[in-house]
Write an enzyme that holds these catalytic residues in place. Structure first.
Site, short mmCIF file in Angstrom:
data_model
loop_
_atom_site.label_atom_id
_atom_site.label_comp_id
_atom_site.label_asym_id
_atom_site.label_seq_id
_atom_site.Cartn_x
_atom_site.Cartn_y
_atom_site.Cartn_z
N GLY A 1 51.24 71.10 -9.51
CA GLY A 1 52.56 71.48 -9.01
C GLY A 1 52.66 72.98 -8.82
N CYS A 2 53.88 73.46 -8.67
CA CYS A 2 54.11 74.89 -8.46
C CYS A 2 53.37 75.71 -9.52
CB CYS A 2 55.61 75.17 -8.53
SG CYS A 2 56.03 76.92 -8.43
N PHE A 3 52.57 76.68 -9.07
CA PHE A 3 51.69 77.37 -10.01
C PHE A 3 52.39 78.34 -10.93
CE2 PHE A 3 50.00 79.93 -6.05
CZ PHE A 3 51.25 80.49 -5.84
#
Length: 236
Positions: free
Chosen positions: A17-19
Site C-alpha cells: 500500500g501507500c509507502f
C-alpha cells in the site's frame, strides 16, 4: 539511505500500500536492528520511474519500502510479521480507497532462503485469515529481485522519504490491517527455515504494538522502546 551497507546487514523489499505508513511501521520496530529504511518504486518494467509516471499505472511499479537490517538484532521473521499484519493482502491492486497497481501487495526475494520464508508465511497467513472467518484469497505477489534486470527497487523522490516524520506532513496511511495475527514462527516454519531464521520479538510485543487501523499515523515517530522486549524469545 543508500549503500554500501555495513558488513552483516540484510535487505528486505516489500510493498503493501501507500509507502508512507509502510515505512514508518518498519522504522519504529524496536531493538536497534533497523539500520535504514527508504521508500521507492518496485517490480516494474521501466527504469528510473518518477511518482508522476508510477501513478499512471503504465510503469508496473508498486510503492515499496527497502529495509536494511541487522539480523543479529531483529530477524526477517519479525519484519515479515509486521508486513502481513499491517495491511489487507487479499485486496487485489489496492488498499482502502487507494486503488491501482502501485498499491498492490508484494514480496521480493534476494535468495532462496527468503523465497521459502515468504511462501511459508503466505500460506500461514492465509490459514490464519480463514480461521478468523476471512475467506478471501491472499493476492500478494512473491517474485525474485533478479526478475528485474534493471533493478527491483528505485528510490522515490526526497519529499517522500520518511514522509510521516516531516514537519507539516499530511497524516495519511491507506493500509487496512485485518487485526489477524500471523501465528508464531514455530507453528509454521519448516525444519530448514528454523535453522536459518528465528522469531525475536515475543508475542507480548505484538499484543501491545501489533498493527491496528490508523495505529501508524497515531503513533510517535521514534522507535518503540526495546527494554521490555529485550529478552530472547523462546520457541512456543
Amino acid at each position: 539511505m543508500k549503500g554500501p551497507w555495513p558488513e552483516g546487514m540484510s535487505k528486505f523489499v516489500f510493498a503493501n500500500g501507500c509507502f508512507w505508513g509502510s515505512e514508518k511501521g518498519i522504522w519504529r520496530l524496536p531493538g536497534g536492528g533497523i539500520f535504514s529504511t527508504a521508500v521507492g518504486y518496485a517490480a516494474g518494467f521501466t527504469p528510473n520511474p518518477t511518482y508522476e509516471e508510477v501513478v499512471t499505472g503504465r510503469t508496473g511499479h508498486a510503492e515499496a519500502v527497502q529495509v536494511i537490517f541487522d539480523p543479529a538484532k531483529i530477524d526477517l521473521v519479525d519484519i515479515l510479521r509486521w508486513f502481513w499484519e499491517a495491511h489487507d493482502p487479499t485486496q487485489h491492486m489496492g488498499q482502502g480507497n487507494d486503488i491501482g497497481t502501485q498499491y498492490r501487495s508484494g514480496l521480493y526475494y534476494f535468495d532462496d532462503d527468503q523465497r521459502q520464508l515468504f511462501l511459508a508465511s503466505k500460506a500461514a497467513y492465509q490459514d490464519a485469515l480463514r480461521a478468523a472467518g476471512i475467506q478471501r484469497e491472499v493476492s500478494t505477489e512473491i517474485r525474485a529481485a533478479s526478475d528485474f534486470p534493471n533493478g527491483v527497487f528505485y528510490y522515490a523522490e526526497d519529499y517522500h522519504q520518511q514522509y510521516l516524520a516531516k514537519p507539516g506532513s499530511r497524516p495519511y496511511c491507506s493500509a487496512q490491517p485485518q487485526e489477524v495475527p500471523l501465528p508464531p514462527f514455530s507453528k509454521w516454519a519448516t525444519p530448514s527455515l528454523r535453522t536459518k531464521f528465528q522469531q525475536r520479538l515475543p508475542d507480548t510485543f505484538w499484543q501491545t504494538h501489533g498493527p491496528a487501523p490508523h495505529s501508524v499515523i497515531r503513533s510517535p515517530d521514534s522507535p518503540i522502546d526495546w527494554t521490555q522486549f529485550s529478552s530472547r524469545t523462546e520457541e512456543l
